[in-house]
Design an enzyme around this catalytic site. Structure first.
Site, short mmCIF file in Angstrom:
data_model
loop_
_atom_site.label_atom_id
_atom_site.label_comp_id
_atom_site.label_asym_id
_atom_site.label_seq_id
_atom_site.Cartn_x
_atom_site.Cartn_y
_atom_site.Cartn_z
N ARG A 56 -11.04 -0.60 2.31
CA ARG A 56 -12.50 -0.68 2.35
C ARG A 56 -13.08 -0.90 0.96
O ARG A 56 -14.14 -1.50 0.81
CB ARG A 56 -13.07 0.57 3.03
CG ARG A 56 -12.74 1.86 2.33
CD ARG A 56 -12.88 3.07 3.25
NE ARG A 56 -11.77 3.16 4.19
CZ ARG A 56 -11.66 4.10 5.13
NH1 ARG A 56 -12.60 5.02 5.26
NH2 ARG A 56 -10.62 4.11 5.94
N GLU A 81 -7.99 2.40 0.50
CA GLU A 81 -8.24 1.38 -0.52
C GLU A 81 -8.74 0.06 0.05
O GLU A 81 -9.41 -0.71 -0.64
CB GLU A 81 -6.96 1.13 -1.33
CG GLU A 81 -5.96 0.14 -0.72
CD GLU A 81 -5.39 0.56 0.63
OE1 GLU A 81 -5.46 1.76 0.95
OE2 GLU A 81 -4.90 -0.31 1.37
N ASP A 98 -5.80 6.32 -0.67
CA ASP A 98 -5.15 5.54 0.38
C ASP A 98 -6.18 4.79 1.26
O ASP A 98 -5.81 3.95 2.05
CB ASP A 98 -4.28 6.47 1.25
CG ASP A 98 -3.29 5.71 2.10
OD1 ASP A 98 -3.11 4.49 1.86
OD2 ASP A 98 -2.68 6.33 2.99
N ASP A 135 0.84 -1.20 0.00
CA ASP A 135 0.00 0.00 0.00
C ASP A 135 0.88 1.25 0.00
O ASP A 135 1.37 1.68 1.03
CB ASP A 135 -0.91 -0.02 1.24
CG ASP A 135 -1.88 1.18 1.28
OD1 ASP A 135 -1.97 1.89 0.25
OD2 ASP A 135 -2.54 1.37 2.32
N ASP A 155 0.24 -4.97 4.67
CA ASP A 155 -1.16 -4.58 4.45
C ASP A 155 -2.00 -5.74 3.89
O ASP A 155 -3.17 -5.56 3.57
CB ASP A 155 -1.21 -3.36 3.53
CG ASP A 155 -2.38 -2.44 3.84
OD1 ASP A 155 -2.94 -2.54 4.95
OD2 ASP A 155 -2.75 -1.65 2.96
N LYS A 202 1.58 7.94 0.38
CA LYS A 202 2.01 7.99 1.78
C LYS A 202 3.40 8.62 1.88
O LYS A 202 4.18 8.53 0.94
CB LYS A 202 2.09 6.56 2.34
CG LYS A 202 0.75 5.89 2.60
CD LYS A 202 0.96 4.48 3.14
CE LYS A 202 -0.35 3.76 3.39
NZ LYS A 202 -1.18 4.33 4.45
N1 BES Z 1 -3.19 0.27 5.17
C1 BES Z 1 -3.60 1.52 5.68
C2 BES Z 1 -3.86 1.48 7.18
C3 BES Z 1 -2.67 1.19 8.05
C4 BES Z 1 -1.96 2.24 8.60
C5 BES Z 1 -2.29 -0.09 8.33
C6 BES Z 1 -0.87 1.98 9.42
C7 BES Z 1 -1.21 -0.34 9.15
C8 BES Z 1 -0.51 0.71 9.69
C9 BES Z 1 -4.90 1.96 5.01
O1 BES Z 1 -5.06 1.55 3.70
C10 BES Z 1 -4.88 3.45 5.01
O2 BES Z 1 -4.01 4.00 4.42
N2 BES Z 1 -5.84 4.06 5.69
C11 BES Z 1 -5.92 5.48 5.80
C12 BES Z 1 -7.35 5.87 5.61
C13 BES Z 1 -7.55 7.33 5.47
C14 BES Z 1 -6.96 7.83 4.16
C15 BES Z 1 -9.04 7.63 5.52
C16 BES Z 1 -5.41 5.89 7.18
O3 BES Z 1 -5.68 5.17 8.15
O4 BES Z 1 -4.71 6.88 7.27
ZN ZN Z 2 -4.08 -0.23 3.20
ZN ZN Z 3 -4.11 2.84 2.32
#
Ligand code: BES
Ligand code: ZN
Ligand code: ZN
Length: 496
Positions: free
Chosen positions: A351, A349, A347, A270, A288, A277
């Site tokens: 869901r 993604e 990001d 991811d 991920d 990111k």
């Molecule tokens: N894979 C990430 C969540 C994540 C963050 C997993 C840190 C493990 C460690 C997910 O896809 C993500 O990026 N989520 C975002 C959502 C936001 C953009 C609404 C997040 O949590 O920042």
């Molecule tokens: Zn993710």
């Molecule tokens: Zn993500």
């Protein structure tokens, strides 16, 4: 590593170390501990008197060449307060002892149970604890000379029942532990060595080995099925997506039983996509796919443990990459269910791919759903690295699952999913948007998004983003992937 039950008296078993445990403060020197104390000439009582043995959780006291024992050393692990003790704590106690002794170069150890802790559930906990403690993340280290020297070859369980139930519990503990290690091994793999196609191939090899049915949907099939939310995420990568479908069917299935659907997020890397990111810690995003690995590990265990109900795992697998073909913020995708999604942040993604995952699991006949996903950073804000966030409806279904988490000693916490949060994922131009509008509640809006594709099907969502990976090693577990949720999921499937 061999693990076996042994009825022979513990004092006469040859080993590099004999391990047992004592409680904090109120441990009465009676029964096995009194016997052990007498065997080694009152040394335990002496050490307790000077405060050297405290019984504090996972404290270690090491006694060399104890008189009266065939074992060369005696290791006493602190078990904390006896009124707080649960049999599942034996997992950490046995695991801590194993890692400590392994590091010292021990090859053969004996684990001695205390009175009342010799039954099947204790055997299972100890065995599982030993198996997961033995796992190391050293696959890509080429200098293994050190490591080869440090290997526990066998563990003898003394003072336990040797009933058929106990023998079965040993096998069950081993299967669950090895299935957790199977998942941990996948989670450790870097993304160049674990693309969606490679993950699918590894899932296929596992399914064939343990006798599960498997079907891999390739990009053509995925597009035929109109999984628009998954395709939206996958289109930014040159690596094509896969959907892994694994089926467990019980031999003498009763009619009209529930069908459990296990859906796991498998984003093999991811980057965040166009909403990219920051570089710091981005390498972690190889994990991920932890939700997918969790469900693969669970299916592996269930193949051996044979629950009474059918179980279907659906694991959407993709990379999330930026690129000329990547989806962009503001894009609208049509999910397999027909719902339209405004992609506010590429990001978010996980869901998206789960939307099609849970919908497809229902189409395949799942009457009850559980998904596991490294979904949000927000769950770490809410629960740190301690509890997994557990969402679900109806509440009774979630409570039933939480009973399983307690039975196996995993920490999970119920999170709210009230209707008010639904407002936060309304879109101006499509049915829903993939991030919340308001401030806060990021883990909850993530869960609500998935719920949109679940409808009335009983459903549980486990946000394992902060618990599937441990940045720091623990005395009973190597740092890195933890295998979290597999014991709870297995327990739940066996009881449903
Ligand atoms: N894979 C990430 C969540 C994540 C963050 C997993 C840190 C493990 C460690 C997910 O896809 C993500 O990026 N989520 C975002 C959502 C936001 C953009 C609404 C997040 O949590 O920042
Ligand atoms: Zn993710
Ligand atoms: Zn993500």
């Amino acid at each position: 590593m061999q693990i076996q039950l042994e009825a022979q008296p513990y004092a006469s078993i040859q080993a590099d170390a004999l391990v047992t445990y004592i409680f904090d403060k109120d441990d009465k020197v009676e029964g096995i501990i009194a016997d052990l104390n007498q065997t080694i000439n009152d040394r335990l009582a002496q050490l307790a008197a000077t405060g050297e043995i405290s019984g504090k959780p996972l404290s270690l006291t090491f006694i060399h060449f104890p008189q009266g024992l065939e074992a060369k050393r005696l290791l006493i692990v602190g078990a904390g307060k006896s009124d707080k003790f649960a049999v599942t704590d034996l997992r950490k106690i046995a695991g801590t002892a194993l890692r400590y002794l392994k590091n010292l170069g021990a090859k053969k150890i004996v684990f001695l149970a205390r009175e009342g802790h010799g039954g099947p559930s204790a055997v299972e906990a100890v065995t599982e604890g030993l198996v997961i403690a033995d796992f190391e993340s050293d696959k890509y280290k080429t200098d293994k000379k050190e490591k080869d020297k440090k290997e526990i070859q066998s563990v003898v369980l003394a003072g336990f029942d040797s009933s058929d139930d106990a023998k079965k519990a040993l096998e069950d503990g081993r299967v669950i532990g090895e299935s957790m290690n199977f998942a941990r091994d996948l989670i450790n793999e870097p993304s160049n060595r674990l693309t969606p196609r490679i993950l699918a191939a590894k899932a296929e090899a596992m399914a064939k080995e343990v006798g599960l049915g498997i079907e891999i949907l390739d990009e053509r099939k995925i597009s035929e099925l109109k999984m628009g939310a998954l395709i939206g995420v996958a289109q930014g990568s040159i690596e094509p997506p896969r959907v892994i479908v694994i089926r467990y069917t019980p031999e003498n299935a009763r009619p009209n039983t529930p069908v459990l659907g296990l859906v796991g997020k498998a984003v093999t890397f991811d980057t965040g996509g166009i909403s990219i990111k920051p570089a710091d810690n981005m390498e972690k995003m190889k994990y991920d796919m932890g939700g997918g690995a969790t469900m693969l590990g669970t299916m592996r265990a269930l193949a051996y443990l044979k629950p009474a109900i059918p179980v279907i795992a659906v694991i959407p697998a993709t990379e999330n990459m930026p690129g000329g073909r990547a989806q962009k913020p503001g894009d609208v995708q049509v999910a397999m269910s027909g719902k339209t999604i405004e992609v506010i942040n590429t990001d978010a993604e996980g869901r998206l791919i789960l939307a099609d995952g849970v919908f497809y699991a229902r189409k395949l006949g799942a009457t009850h759903l559980i998904d596991a996903a490294t979904l949000t950073g927000a769950i770490q804000v809410a629960l740190a690295h301690i509890h997994t966030g557990a969402f679900g409806t109806p509440r009774e279904y979630l409570d039933q699952f939480l009973d399983s988490t307690k039975a196996v000693g995993e920490k999970m916490w119920p999170m709210p999913i009230d209707d008010e949060y639904r407002e936060m994922i309304k879109s101006d131009i499509a049915d829903i948007r993939n991030t919340g509008t308001g401030k806060g509640g990021g883990a909850i809006t993530g869960a609500w998004f998935i719920k949109e594709f679940v409808d009335d099907t009983p459903w549980i969502h486990l946000d394992i983003a902060a618990t599937t990976w441990a940045d720091n090693g623990r005395p009973w577990l190597a740092k890195g992937p933890t295998g979290v949720a597999i014991p709870s999921l297995v327990d739940f499937a066996m009881k449903l």
